[in-house]
Design a protein around this motif. Structure first.
Motif, PDB file in Angstrom:
ATOM      1  N   LEU A   5       0.839  -1.192   0.000  1.00  0.00           N
ATOM      2  CA  LEU A   5       0.000   0.000   0.000  1.00  0.00           C
ATOM      3  C   LEU A   5       0.874   1.242   0.000  1.00  0.00           C
ATOM      4  CD1 LEU A   5      -1.553  -2.328   1.733  1.00  0.00           C
ATOM      5  CD2 LEU A   5      -3.116  -0.479   2.198  1.00  0.00           C
ATOM      6  N   GLN A   7       0.106   5.097   0.625  1.00  0.00           N
ATOM      7  CA  GLN A   7      -1.016   5.882   1.109  1.00  0.00           C
ATOM      8  C   GLN A   7      -0.678   7.361   1.193  1.00  0.00           C
ATOM      9  OE1 GLN A   7      -1.430   3.199   4.606  1.00  0.00           O
ATOM     10  NE2 GLN A   7      -3.582   3.164   4.007  1.00  0.00           N
ATOM     11  N   ASN A   8      -1.644   8.157   0.824  1.00  0.00           N
ATOM     12  CA  ASN A   8      -1.571   9.610   0.942  1.00  0.00           C
ATOM     13  C   ASN A   8      -0.383  10.205   0.179  1.00  0.00           C
ATOM     14  OD1 ASN A   8      -2.585  12.081   1.741  1.00  0.00           O
ATOM     15  ND2 ASN A   8      -1.622  12.011   3.749  1.00  0.00           N
ATOM     16  N   ARG A  29      -4.548  13.790  -3.744  1.00  0.00           N
ATOM     17  CA  ARG A  29      -4.069  12.682  -2.919  1.00  0.00           C
ATOM     18  C   ARG A  29      -4.301  11.403  -3.714  1.00  0.00           C
ATOM     19  NH1 ARG A  29      -6.122  10.684   3.060  1.00  0.00           N
ATOM     20  NH2 ARG A  29      -5.446   8.539   2.756  1.00  0.00           N
ATOM     21  N   ASP A  31      -3.995   7.153  -3.351  1.00  0.00           N
ATOM     22  CA  ASP A  31      -3.796   5.968  -2.516  1.00  0.00           C
ATOM     23  C   ASP A  31      -3.798   4.754  -3.436  1.00  0.00           C
ATOM     24  OD1 ASP A  31      -4.034   7.024   0.357  1.00  0.00           O
ATOM     25  OD2 ASP A  31      -5.797   7.879  -0.621  1.00  0.00           O
ATOM     26  N   LYS A  33      -3.146   0.406  -3.775  1.00  0.00           N
ATOM     27  CA  LYS A  33      -2.965  -0.923  -3.189  1.00  0.00           C
ATOM     28  C   LYS A  33      -2.717  -1.895  -4.322  1.00  0.00           C
ATOM     29  CE  LYS A  33      -5.208  -4.470  -0.391  1.00  0.00           C
ATOM     30  NZ  LYS A  33      -6.433  -4.831   0.356  1.00  0.00           N
ATOM     31  N   THR A 111     -13.338  11.853  -4.351  1.00  0.00           N
ATOM     32  CA  THR A 111     -12.471  10.715  -4.629  1.00  0.00           C
ATOM     33  C   THR A 111     -13.116   9.781  -5.638  1.00  0.00           C
ATOM     34  OG1 THR A 111     -11.606  10.793  -2.370  1.00  0.00           O
ATOM     35  CG2 THR A 111     -11.261   8.747  -3.581  1.00  0.00           C
TER      36      THR A 111
END
Length: 118
Positions: A5, A7-8, A29, A31, A33, A111
């Motif tokens: 991951l 993230q941010n 932003r 993110d 995975k 998002t």
């Protein structure tokens, strides 16, 4: 199997349909995975046997620098490039968020989320 991951990830870019967004830009932003077989690298301790998250971050930053009207479009480019360049990855989930979107209200972020499998 395993997951990595990121993230941010913070990026400044110029996505959007409005003329102002093209000129002024905005904070974003991202993110990410990814799913991949991490069993070999867990034993070998070699970067060559895993997914390099530096490479993932590089792809994100490079693709975010290319202007798109829609977040869906930039997310699709990132997904395609990750699956093309990093063969160990079997599944990618990405969220791209526009911070303080200009939508006439007090909204922290908007998002979009996309998932793509090999």
């Amino acid at each position: 199997m395993g997951a990595i991951l990121l993230q941010n990830i913070k990026v400044y870019a110029y996505h959007g349909c409005l003329v102002e967004e093209k000129k002024i830009g905005s904070d974003y932003r991202v993110d990410l995975k990814i799913k991949a077989d991490l069993s070999k690298s867990s034993v070998s301790d070699k970067l060559a046997d895993t997914v390099d998250y530096v490479h993932l971050n590089y792809i994100i930053k490079e693709e975010m620098a290319i202007r798109s009207k829609l977040l869906e479009h930039v997310a699709e480019r990132i997904l395609n490039r990750i699956l093309k360049e990093l063969k160990l990855i079997t599944k990618v989930t990405i969220k791209v968020s526009k911070i303080n979107p200009p939508i006439g209200g007090n909204v922290e972020m908007v998002t979009i989320k996309r998932v793509k499998k090999r």
